[in-house]
Design a protein around this motif. Structure first.
Motif, PDB file in Angstrom:
ATOM      1  N   VAL A  79      44.539  45.007  33.947  1.00 30.91           N
ATOM      2  CA  VAL A  79      43.735  44.493  32.664  1.00 30.91           C
ATOM      3  C   VAL A  79      44.459  43.744  31.979  1.00 30.91           C
ATOM      4  O   VAL A  79      43.692  42.895  31.565  1.00 30.91           O
ATOM      5  CB  VAL A  79      43.592  46.076  31.687  1.00 30.91           C
ATOM      6  CG1 VAL A  79      43.148  45.782  30.628  1.00 30.91           C
ATOM      7  CG2 VAL A  79      42.287  47.160  32.624  1.00 30.91           C
ATOM      8  N   LEU A  84      40.563  41.909  35.732  1.00 26.69           N
ATOM      9  CA  LEU A  84      38.796  41.976  36.426  1.00 26.69           C
ATOM     10  C   LEU A  84      38.052  41.674  35.046  1.00 26.69           C
ATOM     11  O   LEU A  84      37.987  41.513  33.993  1.00 26.69           O
ATOM     12  CB  LEU A  84      39.552  43.868  35.589  1.00 26.69           C
ATOM     13  CG  LEU A  84      40.749  44.417  36.748  1.00 26.69           C
ATOM     14  CD1 LEU A  84      40.874  45.785  35.845  1.00 26.69           C
ATOM     15  CD2 LEU A  84      40.068  44.327  37.586  1.00 26.69           C
ATOM     16  N   ASP A  86      34.810  42.977  32.861  1.00 27.36           N
ATOM     17  CA  ASP A  86      34.474  44.221  31.647  1.00 27.36           C
ATOM     18  C   ASP A  86      34.086  45.244  32.709  1.00 27.36           C
ATOM     19  O   ASP A  86      34.516  46.332  31.914  1.00 27.36           O
ATOM     20  CB  ASP A  86      33.471  43.362  30.905  1.00 27.36           C
ATOM     21  CG  ASP A  86      34.417  42.689  29.571  1.00 27.36           C
ATOM     22  OD1 ASP A  86      35.218  42.438  29.894  1.00 27.36           O
ATOM     23  OD2 ASP A  86      33.747  41.835  29.358  1.00 27.36           O
ATOM     24  N   GLU A  89      36.753  46.893  33.955  1.00 29.21           N
ATOM     25  CA  GLU A  89      37.674  47.629  33.124  1.00 29.21           C
ATOM     26  C   GLU A  89      37.240  49.069  33.024  1.00 29.21           C
ATOM     27  O   GLU A  89      37.600  50.052  32.731  1.00 29.21           O
ATOM     28  CB  GLU A  89      37.810  46.828  32.299  1.00 29.21           C
ATOM     29  CG  GLU A  89      38.870  45.848  32.253  1.00 29.21           C
ATOM     30  CD  GLU A  89      39.006  44.752  31.519  1.00 29.21           C
ATOM     31  OE1 GLU A  89      38.891  44.952  30.300  1.00 29.21           O
ATOM     32  OE2 GLU A  89      39.546  43.680  31.324  1.00 29.21           O
TER      33      GLU A  89
END
Length: 132
Positions: A79, A84, A86, A89
């Motif tokens: 992260v 990554l 959204d 995540e």
């Protein structure tokens, strides 16, 4: 042909890795002790034949908790690195939260707390990092 193939050939890359790990463990020193620190006995699991099932359960829960924490740290690194999306995540966060909750439930079902799963490794310190 006698079926004896002999030892498998060694791979140089694995030899170098093994040598590095051996050297790292050889150099590993216990953390310095605070002046006047009391030496408490190590928290050890009992290996009584009457409690072997509970001991095994606690060991398995400890290994799973260690893996969960390692996965969580790796996820946080990903992260922080920004590789990554959204959505990924969000999914990762929800999965890690659900995994933490399930571990807490399993511990509670068997009369443990997550803190009870830590193993004192003597001069190396504790297996699990302290809670934030």
């Amino acid at each position: 042909m006698n079926g004896d193939l002999g030892p498998p050939p060694r791979r140089p890359d694995l030899d170098a890795l093994g040598d590095s790990l051996t050297q790292a463990f050889r150099l590993l020193q216990p953390p310095p002790e605070a002046p006047g620190a009391r030496h408490l006995p190590a928290h050890r699991m009992r290996t009584d034949h009457e409690t072997v099932g509970e001991d095994l359960l606690k060991l398995v829960l400890t290994v799973v908790e260690l893996l969960r924490q390692l996965i969580e740290r790796q996820a946080l690194r990903r992260v922080d690195s920004g590789d990554l999306t959204d959505a990924q995540e969000e999914e990762l966060g929800a999965t890690l939260l659900a995994l933490h909750d399930r571990m807490s439930e399993l511990c509670a079902e068997h009369g443990y707390r997550l803190e009870d799963l830590d193993i004192d490794l003597g001069p190396l310190g504790h297996l699990l990092p302290p809670a934030p």
